[in-house]
Design a protein around this motif. Structure first.
Motif, PDB file in Angstrom:
ATOM      1  N   LEU A 578       1.129 -11.788  10.744  1.00  0.00           N
ATOM      2  CA  LEU A 578      -0.285 -11.714  11.086  1.00  0.00           C
ATOM      3  C   LEU A 578      -0.456 -12.322  12.463  1.00  0.00           C
ATOM      4  CD1 LEU A 578      -2.442 -12.935   8.059  1.00  0.00           C
ATOM      5  CD2 LEU A 578      -2.252 -10.628   8.980  1.00  0.00           C
ATOM      6  N   ASP A 582      -6.154 -11.788  14.838  1.00  0.00           N
ATOM      7  CA  ASP A 582      -6.663 -10.755  13.934  1.00  0.00           C
ATOM      8  C   ASP A 582      -7.429 -11.376  12.773  1.00  0.00           C
ATOM      9  OD1 ASP A 582      -5.762  -8.685  15.434  1.00  0.00           O
ATOM     10  OD2 ASP A 582      -3.880  -8.438  14.331  1.00  0.00           O
ATOM     11  N   LEU A 592      -4.328  -2.748  10.990  1.00  0.00           N
ATOM     12  CA  LEU A 592      -3.291  -3.715  10.625  1.00  0.00           C
ATOM     13  C   LEU A 592      -1.989  -2.996  10.260  1.00  0.00           C
ATOM     14  CD1 LEU A 592      -2.529  -6.677  10.124  1.00  0.00           C
ATOM     15  CD2 LEU A 592      -3.416  -6.445   7.807  1.00  0.00           C
ATOM     16  N   LYS A 595      -0.369  -1.734  13.381  1.00  0.00           N
ATOM     17  CA  LYS A 595       0.266  -2.824  14.112  1.00  0.00           C
ATOM     18  C   LYS A 595       1.612  -3.199  13.503  1.00  0.00           C
ATOM     19  CE  LYS A 595      -2.109  -6.385  16.630  1.00  0.00           C
ATOM     20  NZ  LYS A 595      -2.970  -7.544  16.656  1.00  0.00           N
ATOM     21  N   ARG A 596       1.631  -3.209  12.178  1.00  0.00           N
ATOM     22  CA  ARG A 596       2.834  -3.683  11.503  1.00  0.00           C
ATOM     23  C   ARG A 596       3.943  -2.647  11.457  1.00  0.00           C
ATOM     24  NH1 ARG A 596       1.031  -7.092   6.144  1.00  0.00           N
ATOM     25  NH2 ARG A 596       0.575  -9.024   7.235  1.00  0.00           N
ATOM     26  N   THR A 613       1.025  -4.084   2.708  1.00  0.00           N
ATOM     27  CA  THR A 613      -0.167  -4.447   3.468  1.00  0.00           C
ATOM     28  C   THR A 613      -1.429  -4.012   2.710  1.00  0.00           C
ATOM     29  OG1 THR A 613       1.076  -4.180   5.514  1.00  0.00           O
ATOM     30  CG2 THR A 613      -1.311  -4.249   5.699  1.00  0.00           C
TER      31      THR A 613
END
Length: 974
Positions: A578, A582, A592, A595-596, A613
């Motif tokens: 994280l 964010d 998210l 991004k991951r 997630t």
RNA sequence: GGACAGUUAGCUCAGUGGUAGAGCAUCGCCUUCACACGGCGGGGGUCACAGGUUCAAGCCCUGUACUGUCCA
């Protein structure tokens, strides 16, 4: 003021103002207090662990600054040699640009500097946004010119003192990165492998009879690394192993290589492992190396830097990768039928090989520890190369000059610093880890075959002679080398930790004895994770003790790791990281996930990461603001425990911010400083002049003193979790739930002195509490303080530089606290009846009181109006002992009965059930307590005070029970 | 194999000798003039297990189990 607190608005404003106004810089004449930031690597951006540790450091910094210390928080970043070089190489590859090798050293380093600028910029922005009050004017980087000079200086001085040497040693070699690494960068992982048993024929046709009576002309060695047999220079057995004793001194003919090698005896060999015979490869195994030294065995290196087979072996194996070489060695040994020691080559009907087969006796499954590089993940090779080492274990100087070796000069003083208590670990148990490592330490390999880092200040002449000095000119001058003598600087760079080990000194100007160094060294506390106790903490202690004759920090506060909701370590490859911002700004689920799952080393894991997630953050993450995130970290910072990050908890503290915000609005509205309708500021009423302080006023002031004392104690003990809990509980459960409510009737009344007393107390307690909270939640406290402070006649420019509140024991008022406890009990009784009898909260009810003590009666008289207001009572009437009460619902406060007449409305069954429940609990407790009092052991053994307390409790419970029974009988009779 | 830590309410965790607490979640009532990101009330735990010390143990001691981490 809006009804809802909006963090983003105030954060941006105050960050800028504080920094611009120089609030972050040390000032004043107080005692120095300093913290050196553990410099983040310029490998990317800050993660939750940084945010956590920065919260702790900033809380400490702000607390000490407010408490009057001359406070410095030193910021900066670390060049992080291997890690950064790898990131840049990967980025080049992803962007399809020329590789490191194609660019060459100079152009590649330009790329790294470019990246460094980007990464350090991002990091400093993140630090700024978190409100961290570091002194930016002193921002440092481990490759700044001044810092680099210090790095060279400490190397040269250690070298001059005979504590550094260069030597051909077996080191841990990373064949992917093609550099040496230190012991610490090796991770041992248990993996499934095999144990190959090979027959080595005895030379010259020798034979012997084994325990089974068989005549053999070979011995069997077991190995997990078949390919290294090409470099074998001996076979070893245990000196007391009766099976092989008679063979010691004889030789075997090494298969495939046809070299004759000796059989030696050494008690390193474990007779119980494998066959009790071990092949010895001194150039490719640490234990074999040591054994080889003892027996003066030759070293045959059979690997290249990339871990392929080199040219010093028989032709068929040259150039093969080590994995292929292993297969070929085993296959060739299996196929060897021409040796007298060979077994027949046969297969099963299905075509599977049968062992023994050729010179392979058998192959068994075996679990083994495989060493891998912590950065590359590559299987490491012990490899023979020239490297630079820091001596940490010798008694005397390695060069024969007079003086101490590394053991006495460096290692022992580092142990002593902690043993003597000059450095304190918090929690204490980490010192065991620290000692264990230092007591088993090896010399430190500090050279790396990388490009990104500090070039080693050593020069070679044409003859291979090495000269160490601060620069080439110094070397030439010192050794009388004319300009015509060609000198070439060492190509290698230092291990990153061999530059960060002087961070607490070099950032303050060392080797110059600057004012800063005198003032801020040693630093007050180091806040860091347990994972770098060896890498960094211990080495800073070594260098600090050596060069400054003093510890680099007095306390070491070891924080836990920030983990994901399942307790897993956060890492990019697991896709559970994280970005702290964010959490601050909020992020949608889709963003998210994106991004991951972008830029993964292994894109195949993306679906799994997405699923996890979605499970952990089904609705994404709500924006909570910096203050709430900081408070979350503080609240979770229990000593010695890892932190499972819980977004729901952060949301809870976002709500807490809103609570603070609205309580402040209430205060401002009630002193006339804020218009409740428009939200506009107005002129406040004067709080000057005479006042009357009510019980409630004295109570909250008393509670505040206790909170102030707790806050100081919790800072001292690094108990940010308890600090957070105390601050939370005070403002929400005491100030808001009770004190604010208790001021409402006063504000509606006509007693001007009492009103002024309440207003003044509202303002002052809030103002003090904001200062207490400020180190954890800097933004909201500043924003509100700006509005509240003038009302409390504070004129400071910023809450940051106001004094931290200190308890005044004289203002503790136990009588007022007891009164308010009684009042809370009374309120609870009425509320319980309301709740359980379903009486609407807004409906006024009459209350009858029975069984009052003198103290009860007095308090009823005193608090009648408060209680009537808060509990929405229609009336309170105290009944005499002879008075008959109407049918009512009952609550107890001690033995006093609080009755709410139900006038035929009472739900008989419900009330009986309620009473029965109360009775059951009471009876249970009473039984237990009576049993205790009946025990001779207790009466004879326990202190009188405890017995008295117990007796009083039993008496009280009996009275309560009697009251309940009586009430139960009355209701039943209806 | 050695060392350290942990095991307490559904979840995350406080609680270093005197009758178990918080936040979140949950249930019921309430849009009452600071706050529904709220208020009030309720339910929920044989404190991993087995011994021991003590008048008294979640807490101290010994052992066991499980989990995690570090070191070999």
């Amino acid at each position: 003021m809006d009804k809802t607190f909006d963090p983003s608005r105030v954060e941006a404003q105050w960050c800028q103002t504080w920094e611009a106004d120089g609030c972050y810089q040390p000032s004043g004449s107080g005692k120095p207090y300093s913290i050196m930031i553990p410099p983040p690597n310029v490998t990317g951006t800050l993660h939750m662990g940084h945010a956590f540790q920065h919260t702790v450091m900033d809380a400490l910094t702000r607390y000490h600054r407010m408490a009057g210390f001359d406070t410095l928080w030193q910021p900066g970043t670390d060049h992080a040699g291997i890690a950064t070089q790898m990131v840049v190489e990967r980025n080049l590859k992803l962007a399809g640009e020329p590789s490191r090798a194609e660019l060459g050293r100079e152009k590649f380093l330009d790329k790294v500097w470019e990246w460094k600028k980007y990464s350090a910029g991002t990091i400093s922005q993140q630090i700024r946004r978190m409100g961290s009050s570091v002194d930016w004017s002193r921002e440092a980087f481990t490759m700044d010119p001044a810092y680099s000079k210090a790095v060279v200086e400490h190397f040269v001085r250690l070298h001059e003192d005979g504590l550094i040497y260069r030597g051909k040693r077996l080191v841990n070699w990373d064949p992917v990165l093609q550099t040496a690494i230190s012991d610490l960068e090796v991770v041992q992982e248990e993996e499934n492998g095999k144990l190959w048993h090979f027959r080595y024929p005895l030379a010259n046709g020798a034979t012997y009879v084994n325990a089974e009576g068989e005549t053999l002309n070979y011995i069997v060695v077991a190995t997990t690394r078949p390919e290294t047999m090409l470099g074998d220079t001996a076979v070893a057995v245990h000196p007391e192993d009766e099976r092989y004793q008679h063979l010691v001194g004889k030789t075997v003919m090494l298969p495939l290589c046809n070299r004759e090698i000796p059989i030696v005896a050494d008690d390193y060999v474990d007779p119980a492992f494998g066959t009790g015979c071990v092949k010895i490869t001194p150039a490719h195994d640490f234990n074999d190396y040591a054994l080889g030294q003892r027996h003066k065995l030759p070293l045959i290196n059979v690997l290249t830097k990339a871990a392929a087979i080199n040219d010093d072996v028989p032709e068929p194996y040259r150039g093969l990768d080590r994995v292929l070489a292993r297969k070929k060695v085993v296959a060739d040994l299996e196929a060897l039928a021409d040796s007298t020691a060979s077994a027949p080559i046969t297969s099963t009907e299905e075509g599977k090989p049968v062992y023994p087969r050729g010179l392979v006796d058998k192959i068994v499954d075996h679990k083994l520890k495989v060493p891998r590089g912590d950065r590359s993940g590559a299987v490491l090779e012990p490899y023979l190369t020239d490297q630079w080492f820091v001596d940490l274990i010798r008694e005397t100087r390695h060069d024969g000059q007079p003086g101490n070796g590394g053991l006495r000069a460096i290692t022992k003083p580092a142990i002593d610093a902690v043993e003597s208590g000059r450095i304190r670990f918090v929690p204490d148990n980490w010192k065991t880890t620290y000692f264990h490592w230092l007591n088993n330490i090896q010399d430190w390999c500090i050279s790396r075959q990388l490009w990104w880092g500090h070039r080693i200040p050593a020069w070679y002449d044409g003859a291979g002679q090495v000269y160490v000095g601060r620069d080439e000119a110094e070397v030439r001058a010192k050794h009388g080398l004319a300009a015509s003598v060609p000198l070439k600087q060492d190509e290698d760079v230092f291990d990153t930790w061999f530059s960060s080990d002087i961070w607490p000194m070099a950032t303050l100007g060392w080797p110059e004895n600057t004012e800063s160094l005198k003032k801020y060294y040693p630093s007050s506390v180091l806040v860091t994770g347990f994972d770098i106790i060896f890498f960094w903490v211990a080495r800073m202690v070594m260098m600090g003790q050596y060069f400054q004759q003093d510890v680099p920090f007095k306390d070491v506060f070891i924080t836990g790791l920030v983990r994901d909701p399942e307790g897993n370590k956060m890492s990019k490859s697991k896709g559970n990281v994280l970005d702290p911002l964010d959490v601050v700004d909020g992020i949608t689920l889709d963003a998210l996930i994106a991004k991951r799952t972008t830029g993964l080393m292994n894109p195949a894991t993306a679906p799994k990461i997405e699923a996890k997630t979605r499970k952990d953050y089904p609705k994404g993450i709500e924006a909570v603001g910096v203050d709430a995130l900081r408070f979350t970290f503080a609240a979770l910072a229990t000593n010695g425990r890892d932190v499972r990050f819980d977004a729901a908890r952060a949301e809870g503290y976002r709500n807490f911010c809103n609570k603070i915000w609205n309580a402040s609005r209430f205060v401002l509205i009630n002193v006339g400083a804020l218009d409740a309708e428009t939200g506009e500021a107005t002129a406040a009423v004067s709080l000057d002049g005479e006042v009357t302080l009510s019980t409630a006023d004295r109570w909250i002031i008393s509670r505040l003193q206790k909170l102030e004392a707790e806050a100081a104690a919790h800072f001292e003990a690094y108990r940010f979790d308890l600090l957070a809990a105390s601050l939370y509980q005070f403002i929400w459960n005491e100030y808001c739930d009770w004190y604010l409510e208790l001021t409402k009737p006063v504000m509606q009344g006509s007693d001007e002195l009492a009103k002024r007393g309440a207003r003044r107390t509202l303002v002052r307690v809030l103002e003090v509490w904001l200062r207490l909270l400020h180190p954890i939640m800097p933004f909201i406290t500043e924003e509100i303080w700006q509005k509240v402070a003038p009302l409390a006649q504070k004129t400071g420019k910023t809450i940051m530089l106001e004094p931290y509140p200190v308890a005044n024991p004289e203002r503790i008022d136990e009588a007022a606290e007891a009164d308010v406890e009684w009042l809370k009990g009374f309120m609870l009784g009425v509320r319980q009846i309301r709740g359980e009898m379903d009486i609407p909260p807004g409906k006024p009810v009459p209350v009858l009181i029975q069984n009052t003590s003198a103290a009860d009666a007095e308090r009823i008289a005193r608090f009648e109006s408060s209680v009537s207001f808060l509990a929405r009572l229609e009336s309170i009437r105290v009944l005499g002992a002879a008075d008959e009460a109407p049918q009512s619902a009952t609550a107890l406060l001690g033995s006093m009965k609080i009755l709410v007449p139900m006038a035929g409305l009472i739900d008989k069954a419900a009330e009986l059930a309620r009473l029965a429940k109360l009775k059951a609990k009471l009876e249970n407790d009473l039984k237990m307590n009576e049993a205790r009092l009946a025990s001779d052991k207790f009466v004879n053994g326990a202190p009188a005070a405890v017995i008295d307390k117990e007796r009083a409790r039993v008496a009280q419970q009996k009275a309560e029970l009697a009251t309940l029974s009586e009430q139960e009988a009355r209701i039943s009779a209806l």
